[in-house]
Design a protein around this motif. Structure first.
Motif, PDB file in Angstrom:
ATOM      1  N   SER A   1       0.849  -1.185   0.000  1.00  0.00           N
ATOM      2  CA  SER A   1       0.000   0.000   0.000  1.00  0.00           C
ATOM      3  C   SER A   1       0.884   1.233   0.000  1.00  0.00           C
ATOM      4  CB  SER A   1      -0.920   0.018   1.234  1.00  0.00           C
ATOM      5  OG  SER A   1      -0.148   0.103   2.418  1.00  0.00           O
TER       6      SER A   1
ATOM      7  N   ASP B   1       2.053   4.507   1.727  1.00  0.00           N
ATOM      8  CA  ASP B   1       2.115   5.176   3.021  1.00  0.00           C
ATOM      9  C   ASP B   1       2.936   6.444   2.895  1.00  0.00           C
ATOM     10  OD1 ASP B   1       0.600   3.834   5.006  1.00  0.00           O
ATOM     11  OD2 ASP B   1       2.029   2.175   4.952  1.00  0.00           O
TER      12      ASP B   1
ATOM     13  N   LYS C   1      -0.908  10.807   6.045  1.00  0.00           N
ATOM     14  CA  LYS C   1      -1.994  10.107   5.342  1.00  0.00           C
ATOM     15  C   LYS C   1      -3.294  10.194   6.135  1.00  0.00           C
ATOM     16  CE  LYS C   1      -3.093   5.604   3.251  1.00  0.00           C
ATOM     17  NZ  LYS C   1      -2.573   4.236   2.990  1.00  0.00           N
TER      18      LYS C   1
ATOM     19  N   ASN D   1      -6.990  12.257   5.454  1.00  0.00           N
ATOM     20  CA  ASN D   1      -8.336  11.700   5.620  1.00  0.00           C
ATOM     21  C   ASN D   1      -9.168  12.568   6.560  1.00  0.00           C
ATOM     22  OD1 ASN D   1      -7.590   9.545   3.996  1.00  0.00           O
ATOM     23  ND2 ASN D   1      -7.054   8.227   5.716  1.00  0.00           N
TER      24      ASN D   1
ATOM     25  N   SER E   1      -4.566  13.939  -1.703  1.00  0.00           N
ATOM     26  CA  SER E   1      -5.420  12.848  -1.219  1.00  0.00           C
ATOM     27  C   SER E   1      -6.840  13.278  -0.864  1.00  0.00           C
ATOM     28  CB  SER E   1      -4.756  12.158  -0.027  1.00  0.00           C
ATOM     29  OG  SER E   1      -5.565  11.108   0.448  1.00  0.00           O
TER      30      SER E   1
ATOM     31  N   GLN F   1     -10.319  12.102  -2.843  1.00  0.00           N
ATOM     32  CA  GLN F   1     -11.377  11.388  -2.129  1.00  0.00           C
ATOM     33  C   GLN F   1     -12.735  12.041  -2.358  1.00  0.00           C
ATOM     34  OE1 GLN F   1     -10.535  10.294   2.040  1.00  0.00           O
ATOM     35  NE2 GLN F   1      -8.373  10.718   1.634  1.00  0.00           N
TER      36      GLN F   1
ATOM     37  N   LEU G   1      -0.325   5.126  -7.259  1.00  0.00           N
ATOM     38  CA  LEU G   1      -0.625   4.394  -6.024  1.00  0.00           C
ATOM     39  C   LEU G   1      -1.728   5.077  -5.226  1.00  0.00           C
ATOM     40  CD1 LEU G   1       2.962   3.400  -4.819  1.00  0.00           C
ATOM     41  CD2 LEU G   1       1.215   1.893  -5.769  1.00  0.00           C
ATOM     42  N   LEU G   2      -1.705   6.411  -5.204  1.00  0.00           N
ATOM     43  CA  LEU G   2      -2.752   7.142  -4.495  1.00  0.00           C
ATOM     44  C   LEU G   2      -4.114   6.905  -5.137  1.00  0.00           C
ATOM     45  CD1 LEU G   2      -3.618   9.176  -2.328  1.00  0.00           C
ATOM     46  CD2 LEU G   2      -3.038  11.015  -3.926  1.00  0.00           C
TER      47      LEU G   2
ATOM     48  N   ASP H   1      -4.977   4.295  -6.923  1.00  0.00           N
ATOM     49  CA  ASP H   1      -5.362   2.915  -6.615  1.00  0.00           C
ATOM     50  C   ASP H   1      -6.019   2.851  -5.242  1.00  0.00           C
ATOM     51  OD1 ASP H   1      -4.365   1.975  -8.998  1.00  0.00           O
ATOM     52  OD2 ASP H   1      -2.495   1.214  -8.178  1.00  0.00           O
ATOM     53  N   TYR H   2      -5.488   3.611  -4.303  1.00  0.00           N
ATOM     54  CA  TYR H   2      -6.019   3.651  -2.935  1.00  0.00           C
ATOM     55  C   TYR H   2      -7.396   4.309  -2.900  1.00  0.00           C
ATOM     56  CZ  TYR H   2      -6.463   5.637   1.823  1.00  0.00           C
ATOM     57  OH  TYR H   2      -6.926   6.029   3.054  1.00  0.00           O
TER      58      TYR H   2
ATOM     59  N   GLU I   1      -7.823  -0.202  -7.495  1.00  0.00           N
ATOM     60  CA  GLU I   1      -6.964  -0.621  -8.601  1.00  0.00           C
ATOM     61  C   GLU I   1      -7.772  -1.200  -9.754  1.00  0.00           C
ATOM     62  OE1 GLU I   1      -2.898  -3.331  -9.214  1.00  0.00           O
ATOM     63  OE2 GLU I   1      -3.913  -3.232  -7.267  1.00  0.00           O
TER      64      GLU I   1
END
Length: 631
Positions: A48, A50, A54, A58, A170, A174, A200-201, A203-204, A208
């Motif tokens: 994942s 990190d 992070k 959120n 991030s 979201q 990667l972000l 995908d999170y 994915e």
């Protein structure tokens, strides 16, 4: 309820997995694993993304905005803008996304953003307005003092590290995901500095399984002799679906020039005769018998089984060419459109589309007398290309890093070319250019100085949002002149997100409903239109919803959909009686929500409304009215 990271995710889990929560409200992961063990392969291994901050990212995604929406009344009431459903927002995009979610969640078909690339020279530094103490962060994020201080250091000193950039992106991604419709797509421009981290972000955030492509865009050609290693000629556009299973096929519409080849027509539709022989195919070799009995060998485009079916249906033919050889052909029918290629370079375009290219160029802005105001503006053609791929008709296209407003112009141009009626929502931070130019050097400083000069010439404040604002006005004028018969909307409404000032906050703290004359003072500080605009977006009606005036004796109320808004003080007994009578008459009028601007109502007026309106639930019309007092 105290705002914590992942609050929305926990609320979703409570809705669908209530049995996985203890009596104290804690999520029991072991219960969840046991419940899902037959359906999901739960593994303790994996990878994942990190980064420092992070959980902080959120957290700030979960905190509601404290800004209000101020409409630009003079601009919005102009004839070309009055009925427009296009929206241009001046404000921080994090605040804008939080406002938009209340009215547009699940309604945005296409998002395109061109965020800062974090190159070290593009001016990106992370600063936010949240002012937590280390002790507050320790409690909210369940972290130690050292980590809390490191996070706060990133948020306050203007960091441009990878962690700072990810912490910036991030929460915005979201919120963007929640805005996308189930069949929506987001496109994100980026270069090598953060491409790997962004993948990667995403995908999170998006999953994915919803990754569509990493498009490579050729940004320039030639030069590069001064490069240390490679002359980099590309950047990327990451594409993700909200839900790939609901997306369907993506196509670029064919041009009129391309469609000219479909000259034949049968009972099914138009087609042209295409050759079955290809230089390279994946079908197994087989022979086809010519009319004279000759057995033909070839790299056939279709499998033998498909060929025989087409032959039986009359969809193939074998003709003799001028050189005496046989040609096997099939009916090539019009597909939905052209499949987008993952490499965006000019050769693909000039072969069968438009005489333009994907590379950044000043050409679009120069046509509007605005050349050189942005360093690397994306082309209208690029955005038009992506919009055609996904937008469809009567949909919203969002860009919350609007910049030069290329996306908005592309929506207008696309509507003209396709006779569709898509609408744009643009968000641009009103960056203070006077401050920016002081800390800039070289070409960036020169660009900012041109921006300031341009704003002066056009009588605007020195903030970046007004360059995009002016670009849209000029683009609309140019479109109207070139397409006088176009009936679609080319105007836009303008809104500014305003923080509540310290002066107003002081007045709110001192508010006493027993004092007269205080309320109007507060309403004037906000502005009635600002209060109403903010409320109607909060209540899900959107920025384009119509607000109707409702006259109640000598008192003026405002209605939007199922909400009746009471903003002014001085609601007399006669006005309350008129309201009750209006609810009780024989018409179908009857909003179920009555919203009061709390500062405008003393105890007596509020109590009278609370006593009289609920009684209507017992009358002939049986209207259940909810009274909402907002401060």
């Amino acid at each position: 309820m105290e705002t914590k990271p992942n609050l929305k995710k926990l609320e979703a889990l409570k809705e669908y997995f209530a049995g996985c929560f203890t009596a104290e409200g804690a999520f029991d992961i072991e219960r969840f694993k046991d419940m899902m063990k037959d359906e999901v392969d739960i593994s303790n291994e994996g990878y994942s993304l990190d980064f420092l901050g992070k959980d902080y990212a959120n957290l700030i995604a979960s905190i509601d905005t404290t800004t209000v929406i101020e409409p630009d009344l003079e601009h919005n009431e102009k004839p070309e803008n009055r009925d427009s459903e296009n929206i241009y927002i001046s404000g921080d995009n994090l605040d804008a996304l939080k406002h938009l979610l209340k009215s547009y969640a699940g309604k945005i078909k296409c998002i395109y953003i061109d965020p800062p690339y974090n190159t070290g020279s593009d001016g990106f530094v992370y600063n936010d307005k949240f002012r937590f103490t280390p002790e507050e962060l320790e409690k909210k994020l369940s972290i130690d003092e050292d980590e809390a201080k490191r996070i706060l250091d990133l948020t306050s000193r203007g960091s441009s590290t990878h962690s700072a950039w990810l912490m910036f992106m991030s929460p915005r991604l979201q919120l963007a995901r929640e805005l996308l419709s189930k069949d929506g797509v987001i496109f994100i421009s980026i270069d090598d500095n953060e491409q790997a981290n962004l993948k990667l972000l995403c995908d999170y955030v998006f999953g994915e399984e919803n990754f569509l492509a990493n498009l490579t865009r050729r940004t320039k050609s030639g030069g590069g002799s001064a490069a240390d290693a490679f002359a980099v000629e590309n950047d990327y556009i990451l594409a993700y679906a909200r839900d790939a299973e609901q997306l369907g096929s993506l196509y670029i519409p064919y041009t009129e020039e391309y469609l000219k080849r479909y000259k034949e027509e049968d009972n099914i539709g138009k087609f042209f005769w295409d050759t079955m022989s290809r230089s390279c195919t994946g079908t197994k070799p087989y022979q086809i018998e010519a009319p004279d009995g000759t057995m033909l060998d070839g790299n056939w485009f279709k499998s033998e089984e498909t060929y025989l079916k087409d032959k039986a249906a009359g969809d193939t033919r074998i003709i003799k060419k001028t050189d005496g050889t046989w040609s096997v052909q099939f009916k090539q029918r019009i597909a939905e459109g052209k499949k987008l290629r993952s490499i965006l370079i000019e050769e693909y375009v000039r072969r069968d589309l438009l005489d333009n290219e994907f590379k950044s160029t000043q050409e679009d802005l120069e046509k509007l007398g605005m050349g050189g105001l942005f360093s690397n503006p994306k082309t209208v053609f690029l955005l038009n290309y992506l919009i055609q791929l996904i937008a469809g008709d009567n949909n919203y296209i969002l860009d919350f890093f609007s910049g030069s407003a290329t996306t908005a112009e592309a929506v207008l141009q696309s509507n003209i070319a396709s006779t569709k009626n898509n609408r744009f929502i643009m968000v641009q931070l009103p960056e203070d250019l006077d401050m920016s130019v002081k800390s800039s050097t070289g070409s960036i400083k020169a660009t900012l100085e041109r921006d300031i000069s341009f704003l002066d010439e056009n009588h605007y404040p020195h903030t970046l949002d007004f360059i995009g604002f002016e670009r849209l006005k000029r683009a609309a004028k140019q479109i109207t002149e070139k397409n006088p018969h176009f009936k679609g909307g080319i105007g836009f409404k303008h809104y500014t997100l305003q923080e509540v000032t310290e002066d107003v906050l002081d007045k709110l703290e001192k508010f006493d409903p027993r004092e007269s004359g205080f309320a109007n003072n507060i309403l004037e500080e906000f502005g009635r239109e600002t209060v109403l605009e903010t409320w109607k977006v909060r209540d899900g009606y959107g920025m384009n919803a119509k607000m109707d005036v409702v006259q109640l004796a000598d008192y003026t109320a405002y209605q939007c959909g199922d909400h009746l808004y009471l903003t002014d003080e001085g609601m007399s007994d006669e006005a309350i009686t008129a309201l009750v009578d209006k609810y009780g008459d024989q018409s179908d009028w009857g909003p179920h929500y009555v919203v009061l601007f709390g500062y405008s109502f003393n105890f007596g007026a509020t109590d009278a409304l609370k006593k009289n309106l609920p009684l209507l639930n017992e009358g002939e019309k049986q209207i259940k009215i909810n009274i909402d007092i907002r401060y």
